[in-house]
Design an enzyme around this catalytic site. Structure first.
Site, PDB file in Angstrom:
ATOM      1  N   ARG A 181       0.798  -1.223   0.000  1.00 31.25           N
ATOM      2  CA  ARG A 181       0.000   0.000   0.000  1.00 31.25           C
ATOM      3  C   ARG A 181       0.833   1.276   0.000  1.00 31.25           C
ATOM      4  NH1 ARG A 181      -2.801  -3.885   2.553  1.00 31.25           N
ATOM      5  NH2 ARG A 181      -1.979  -3.335   4.582  1.00 31.25           N
ATOM      6  N   GLU A 205       2.574  -7.273  12.377  1.00 24.90           N
ATOM      7  CA  GLU A 205       1.527  -7.453  13.394  1.00 24.90           C
ATOM      8  C   GLU A 205       0.950  -8.863  13.190  1.00 24.90           C
ATOM      9  OE1 GLU A 205      -1.495  -4.455  13.102  1.00 24.90           O
ATOM     10  OE2 GLU A 205      -2.601  -5.259  14.801  1.00 24.90           O
TER      11      GLU A 205
HETATM   12  P1  AMP Z   1       4.212  -3.081  11.438  1.00 23.30           P
HETATM   13  O1  AMP Z   1       5.460  -3.659  10.871  1.00 23.30           O
HETATM   14  O2  AMP Z   1       3.675  -3.886  12.594  1.00 23.30           O
HETATM   15  O3  AMP Z   1       4.376  -1.612  11.808  1.00 23.30           O
HETATM   16  O4  AMP Z   1       3.084  -3.192  10.328  1.00 23.30           O
HETATM   17  C1  AMP Z   1       3.001  -2.275   9.296  1.00 23.30           C
HETATM   18  C2  AMP Z   1       2.656  -2.935   8.001  1.00 23.30           C
HETATM   19  O5  AMP Z   1       1.624  -3.907   8.143  1.00 23.30           O
HETATM   20  C3  AMP Z   1       2.152  -1.903   6.990  1.00 23.30           C
HETATM   21  O6  AMP Z   1       2.769  -2.201   5.749  1.00 23.30           O
HETATM   22  C4  AMP Z   1       0.666  -2.116   6.941  1.00 23.30           C
HETATM   23  O7  AMP Z   1       0.219  -2.106   5.602  1.00 23.30           O
HETATM   24  C5  AMP Z   1       0.402  -3.461   7.592  1.00 23.30           C
HETATM   25  N1  AMP Z   1      -0.545  -3.399   8.715  1.00 23.30           N
HETATM   26  C6  AMP Z   1      -0.268  -3.678  10.008  1.00 23.30           C
HETATM   27  N2  AMP Z   1      -1.336  -3.578  10.781  1.00 23.30           N
HETATM   28  C7  AMP Z   1      -2.342  -3.201   9.976  1.00 23.30           C
HETATM   29  C8  AMP Z   1      -3.738  -2.931  10.196  1.00 23.30           C
HETATM   30  N3  AMP Z   1      -4.292  -3.028  11.423  1.00 23.30           N
HETATM   31  N4  AMP Z   1      -4.476  -2.556   9.132  1.00 23.30           N
HETATM   32  C9  AMP Z   1      -3.912  -2.460   7.904  1.00 23.30           C
HETATM   33  N5  AMP Z   1      -2.623  -2.713   7.646  1.00 23.30           N
HETATM   34  C10 AMP Z   1      -1.844  -3.085   8.654  1.00 23.30           C
END
Ligand code: AMP
Length: 186
Positions: free
Chosen positions: A74, A111
């Site tokens: 995205r 996540e």
């Molecule tokens: P993180 O590495 O945990 O900061 O996760 C960020 C990445 O995971 C980004 O590329 C987001 O597109 C995706 N992501 C994580 N959590 C969500 C969520 N609750 N909704 C949408 N995308 C998420």
């Protein structure tokens, strides 16, 4: 939603609250317990898209950004419009195995699950001024990996921009001392 016709008037800048109304929470996607932030209705709204791109670049307009690096997938929807307004180029930070030439990679925990991102080893000219962008800052693992990739390859990271920050996941703690700009916080 504003009608995308040739009779549209000048773009309206939406409030942060109006932008939030266009983001849909999807419970238990892609896994149970995750509330997925679906930004597609906001992207599809003409004023919404214009407003979010404007909000993402505002702090970086006078920083001499040369490259906007977008995280797959995205981040790819945001980086080109931001770069066009900043007069910058774009670099895609891609998932494993997608780039055709010599790459450097960095792995991270999501996540939900684990993954790694890659860039061509010559993607960032030495000391080029780079702005990182992704749709969501959650636990910060993706951004930390992206920053390490950019800096290992010679880029000078000016800052990181996120449309959404899930503040309760403390992603900023993984990015100490970094300039982080998030448009919408939850
Ligand atoms: P993180 O590495 O945990 O900061 O996760 C960020 C990445 O995971 C980004 O590329 C987001 O597109 C995706 N992501 C994580 N959590 C969500 C969520 N609750 N909704 C949408 N995308 C998420």
């Amino acid at each position: 939603m504003a009608k995308a016709t040739s009779k549209r008037e000048a773009p309206v800048i939406l409030s942060l609250a109006s932008m939030k109304e266009l983001i849909k929470d999807v419970p238990d996607f892609p896994k149970k317990g995750i509330i997925f932030k679906d930004i597609t209705p906001l992207l599809a709204d003409p004023d919404g898209f214009n407003s979010l791109i404007d909000a993402l670049i505002t702090p970086f307009k006078l920083k001499g950004v040369e490259i906007v690096a977008g995280v797959e997938s995205r981040g790819f929807l945001l980086a080109p419009a931001m770069a066009a307004r900043l007069g910058a180029g774009i670099v895609p930070l891609r998932k494993k195995g997608k780039l055709p030439r010599k790459v450097h990679s960095a792995s991270y925990d999501l996540e939900y699950g684990t993954d790694s991102i890659e860039a061509h080893t010559d993607a960032f000219p030495k000391n080029s001024k780079v702005l990182l962008v992704d749709d969501v800052l959650a636990t910060g693992g993706t951004a930390a990996a992206a920053i390490s990739l950019i800096e290992t390859l010679g880029g000078d990271l000016i800052g990181s921009a996120f449309l959404i920050e899930l503040a309760f996941l403390n992603g900023r703690k993984k990015l100490p001392g970094r300039t982080i700009h998030s448009v919408l916080t939850y």
